[in-house]
Design an enzyme around this catalytic site. Sequence first.
Site, mmCIF file in Angstrom:
data_model
loop_
_atom_site.group_PDB
_atom_site.id
_atom_site.type_symbol
_atom_site.label_atom_id
_atom_site.label_comp_id
_atom_site.label_asym_id
_atom_site.label_seq_id
_atom_site.Cartn_x
_atom_site.Cartn_y
_atom_site.Cartn_z
ATOM 1 N N LEU A 83 43.987 -0.778 -71.094
ATOM 2 C CA LEU A 83 44.535 0.497 -70.649
ATOM 3 C C LEU A 83 45.617 0.343 -69.587
ATOM 4 C CD1 LEU A 83 41.356 2.774 -70.524
ATOM 5 C CD2 LEU A 83 43.301 2.945 -72.080
ATOM 6 N N ASN A 129 48.087 -1.396 -70.001
ATOM 7 C CA ASN A 129 49.343 -1.531 -70.740
ATOM 8 C C ASN A 129 50.201 -0.271 -70.662
ATOM 9 O OD1 ASN A 129 48.600 -4.094 -71.574
ATOM 10 N ND2 ASN A 129 47.779 -3.400 -73.544
ATOM 11 N N ASP A 144 49.219 11.251 -73.885
ATOM 12 C CA ASP A 144 48.421 10.655 -74.960
ATOM 13 C C ASP A 144 48.954 11.109 -76.308
ATOM 14 O OD1 ASP A 144 46.870 9.477 -73.047
ATOM 15 O OD2 ASP A 144 45.155 10.820 -73.272
ATOM 16 N N ARG A 159 42.280 17.820 -61.760
ATOM 17 C CA ARG A 159 40.909 17.418 -61.463
ATOM 18 C C ARG A 159 40.735 17.389 -59.947
ATOM 19 N NH1 ARG A 159 40.716 18.595 -66.028
ATOM 20 N NH2 ARG A 159 39.975 17.386 -67.820
ATOM 21 N N ASN A 185 38.475 2.222 -68.736
ATOM 22 C CA ASN A 185 38.429 3.606 -68.248
ATOM 23 C C ASN A 185 39.150 3.688 -66.906
ATOM 24 O OD1 ASN A 185 37.822 6.305 -68.005
ATOM 25 N ND2 ASN A 185 35.601 6.047 -67.963
ATOM 26 N N ASP A 198 43.924 6.466 -65.260
ATOM 27 C CA ASP A 198 44.579 7.675 -64.772
ATOM 28 C C ASP A 198 44.176 7.990 -63.323
ATOM 29 O OD1 ASP A 198 41.976 8.143 -65.559
ATOM 30 O OD2 ASP A 198 42.422 9.907 -66.777
ATOM 31 N N GLY A 226 27.712 11.127 -70.081
ATOM 32 C CA GLY A 226 27.817 10.228 -68.940
ATOM 33 C C GLY A 226 29.233 9.997 -68.463
ATOM 34 N N GLU A 267 29.811 10.811 -64.686
ATOM 35 C CA GLU A 267 29.168 9.849 -63.797
ATOM 36 C C GLU A 267 29.984 8.559 -63.707
ATOM 37 O OE1 GLU A 267 27.691 11.579 -66.098
ATOM 38 O OE2 GLU A 267 26.296 12.839 -64.959
#
Length: 355
Positions: free
Chosen positions: A168, A170, A187, A217, A280, A283, A318, A321
């Site tokens: 990720l 990349n 995306d 967020r 993950n 971002d 999940g 979390e």
Amino acid sequence: MSNLIAIRDAGVAIDGNGSLYSPAKEKATNRGVYNGWSSLSLRRAKQLLGAAKTKLLFGLLALCFFAALTSRFSYMMGWDLHYPSSVYFPSRVGYTVLMNTWKQNSLLKQAVAHYASCRGVEAIHIVWSESEPPSENLKSYLKNTVYSKSQKVHKPNFRFHINAENNLNNRFKPIEGLKTDAVFSVDDNVIVPCPTLDFAFNVWRSASSTMVGFVPRVHLVDKEQNNVPYYRYEGWWSVWWMGTYSMVLSKAAFFHKKYLDIYTNDMHPSIQDYVSRERNCEDIAMSLLIANSTGSPPIWVKGKIYEIGASSISDLKGHSESRSKCLNDFISLYGTVPLVSTNMKAVNAWNEWLW
């Protein structure tokens, strides 16, 4: 004589033509009753003209209202992949679309076709991290699509950036020869209508050091562990409920091209290792990097965006979390909390009913 005297006594006289003279007749004549139909017709014509003007005015108002209502309804109910931008950008003053893709060629074709039609797009770069390189047919198809869908004389540059491994990190590698300062990270399953995208670009130009995007967020203090605050990563519903955010996700956001170099070459290496290992939170890492560089909050642009295709990783159980864990691990590496909360929102007044 008696008859004549009787007539005169009655208030009636004989005019020069031998006709009976009457003051009432003279008044009527002055009003146009005995002057043919010209005065009466003129009055009626004026009345009809006034009524016609009134009807025309109401008709135009009704037409304008219907047009506005139709436009609003279309905006709320759907979107047009090839809806042209209403904003013109001179050559080399636009932005580069940096699109991350992963085994979704059908979605990639739709996304490329859409963004090629936006007038502000100067280049489209595809980050490819699959084990097999893109086929010649796919590359040829996409290049032809960019050329045919673009509405500009100067067609956008189109390139693939092929990586040997699936990582990720990349998506934030520096791009050699990039001609625009603005990068729109997106995306392959996210569609932003062209007018909305160009509005966000104008917002970014007014604050080019920060991050400007569509997916807000927020981080919140959850509890303390050994006198150290533990932060919770919260999604859209918390942003909506509190009206506060501290991040905008790179799945649909503008930032300056310099942050690609900083992410790759200057950011704490442990963060890149973490993203590579966990697959993950790249971002979140970019949001922290830009906030740490500027000391300023991002800017959330209000605008409808569309996710096409199947559900994403954010729908997995999940997810929140794991994102919270990322956030706290990154903050511990920084030794501080770079994120700045804000309730500011950029809104295009043309799309609002009330100012």
